[in-house]
Design a protein around this motif. Sequence first.
Motif, PDB file in Angstrom:
ATOM      1  N   VAL A   1      -6.872   6.924  15.970  1.00  0.00           N
ATOM      2  CA  VAL A   1      -6.717   7.156  14.554  1.00  0.00           C
ATOM      3  C   VAL A   1      -5.282   6.827  14.120  1.00  0.00           C
ATOM      4  O   VAL A   1      -5.085   6.141  13.120  1.00  0.00           O
ATOM      5  CB  VAL A   1      -7.062   8.625  14.191  1.00  0.00           C
ATOM      6  CG1 VAL A   1      -6.709   8.941  12.762  1.00  0.00           C
ATOM      7  CG2 VAL A   1      -8.514   8.900  14.465  1.00  0.00           C
ATOM      8  N   ILE A   2      -4.305   7.317  14.868  1.00  0.00           N
ATOM      9  CA  ILE A   2      -2.917   7.086  14.478  1.00  0.00           C
ATOM     10  C   ILE A   2      -2.589   5.598  14.516  1.00  0.00           C
ATOM     11  O   ILE A   2      -1.909   5.085  13.622  1.00  0.00           O
ATOM     12  CB  ILE A   2      -1.943   7.905  15.353  1.00  0.00           C
ATOM     13  CG1 ILE A   2      -2.116   9.393  15.058  1.00  0.00           C
ATOM     14  CG2 ILE A   2      -0.505   7.480  15.096  1.00  0.00           C
ATOM     15  CD1 ILE A   2      -1.253  10.313  15.886  1.00  0.00           C
ATOM     16  N   ASP A   3      -3.098   4.892  15.516  1.00  0.00           N
ATOM     17  CA  ASP A   3      -2.825   3.454  15.606  1.00  0.00           C
ATOM     18  C   ASP A   3      -3.328   2.705  14.381  1.00  0.00           C
ATOM     19  O   ASP A   3      -2.645   1.826  13.850  1.00  0.00           O
ATOM     20  CB  ASP A   3      -3.461   2.859  16.871  1.00  0.00           C
ATOM     21  CG  ASP A   3      -2.763   3.320  18.141  1.00  0.00           C
ATOM     22  OD1 ASP A   3      -1.576   3.708  18.065  1.00  0.00           O
ATOM     23  OD2 ASP A   3      -3.403   3.296  19.207  1.00  0.00           O
ATOM     24  N   SER A   4      -4.517   3.059  13.904  1.00  0.00           N
ATOM     25  CA  SER A   4      -5.046   2.386  12.718  1.00  0.00           C
ATOM     26  C   SER A   4      -4.243   2.758  11.473  1.00  0.00           C
ATOM     27  O   SER A   4      -4.056   1.938  10.572  1.00  0.00           O
ATOM     28  CB  SER A   4      -6.528   2.703  12.518  1.00  0.00           C
ATOM     29  OG  SER A   4      -6.726   4.069  12.295  1.00  0.00           O
ATOM     30  N   LEU A   5      -3.722   3.976  11.416  1.00  0.00           N
ATOM     31  CA  LEU A   5      -2.870   4.376  10.294  1.00  0.00           C
ATOM     32  C   LEU A   5      -1.545   3.616  10.314  1.00  0.00           C
ATOM     33  O   LEU A   5      -1.046   3.201   9.270  1.00  0.00           O
ATOM     34  CB  LEU A   5      -2.617   5.883  10.327  1.00  0.00           C
ATOM     35  CG  LEU A   5      -3.788   6.769   9.947  1.00  0.00           C
ATOM     36  CD1 LEU A   5      -3.488   8.225  10.284  1.00  0.00           C
ATOM     37  CD2 LEU A   5      -4.112   6.623   8.470  1.00  0.00           C
ATOM     38  N   VAL A   6      -0.991   3.421  11.508  1.00  0.00           N
ATOM     39  CA  VAL A   6       0.263   2.670  11.623  1.00  0.00           C
ATOM     40  C   VAL A   6       0.037   1.228  11.190  1.00  0.00           C
ATOM     41  O   VAL A   6       0.869   0.645  10.480  1.00  0.00           O
ATOM     42  CB  VAL A   6       0.834   2.754  13.058  1.00  0.00           C
ATOM     43  CG1 VAL A   6       2.014   1.800  13.248  1.00  0.00           C
ATOM     44  CG2 VAL A   6       1.263   4.192  13.381  1.00  0.00           C
ATOM     45  N   GLN A   7      -1.097   0.646  11.572  1.00  0.00           N
ATOM     46  CA  GLN A   7      -1.429  -0.714  11.128  1.00  0.00           C
ATOM     47  C   GLN A   7      -1.583  -0.752   9.612  1.00  0.00           C
ATOM     48  O   GLN A   7      -1.116  -1.683   8.954  1.00  0.00           O
ATOM     49  CB  GLN A   7      -2.705  -1.209  11.804  1.00  0.00           C
ATOM     50  CG  GLN A   7      -2.523  -1.526  13.267  1.00  0.00           C
ATOM     51  CD  GLN A   7      -3.828  -1.937  13.933  1.00  0.00           C
ATOM     52  OE1 GLN A   7      -4.908  -1.751  13.382  1.00  0.00           O
ATOM     53  NE2 GLN A   7      -3.722  -2.488  15.138  1.00  0.00           N
ATOM     54  N   SER A   8      -2.220   0.251   9.063  1.00  0.00           N
ATOM     55  CA  SER A   8      -2.388   0.340   7.614  1.00  0.00           C
ATOM     56  C   SER A   8      -1.031   0.437   6.920  1.00  0.00           C
ATOM     57  O   SER A   8      -0.817  -0.181   5.870  1.00  0.00           O
ATOM     58  CB  SER A   8      -3.243   1.559   7.262  1.00  0.00           C
ATOM     59  OG  SER A   8      -3.273   1.762   5.879  1.00  0.00           O
TER      60      SER A   8
END
Length: 129
Positions: A1-8
Amino acid sequence: VIDSLVQSLMLQKHDSAKAKTSFIIAANFAKQNNAIKAEQYYTQGIAYAKQAKHYNLALYGYNELGYFFEMQNKYAKALEIYNSGQQYGERYTTDLELARLFSNIAFVYSSLTKYRLSIVYAQKSLNIY
């Protein structure tokens, strides 16, 4: 989840959106008790909010970061963050987010048994409400 937020976060075009995303990432790191990353993303979010001149959003970040340290019983660090937020907030806004900040400072002083200071900040909070 955090990885996708960082990408976002990297894809966001507006500083206010970057600030909000940074705060979400920070909250996730806080839940994982990763103080270094939580502080990093809260601080980053505050900077983005300031760049966007989104004053209440910046104050929100100060409140969340201070509260993060408060919940770890790191009262000196919490007060440092809250005081920075107070200086910023008094300069730019008198909104409810500033009242929340004063309320948080009052709670920290109460926890430190500095009741007179606690009352001063509680009153400042009430004056805004």
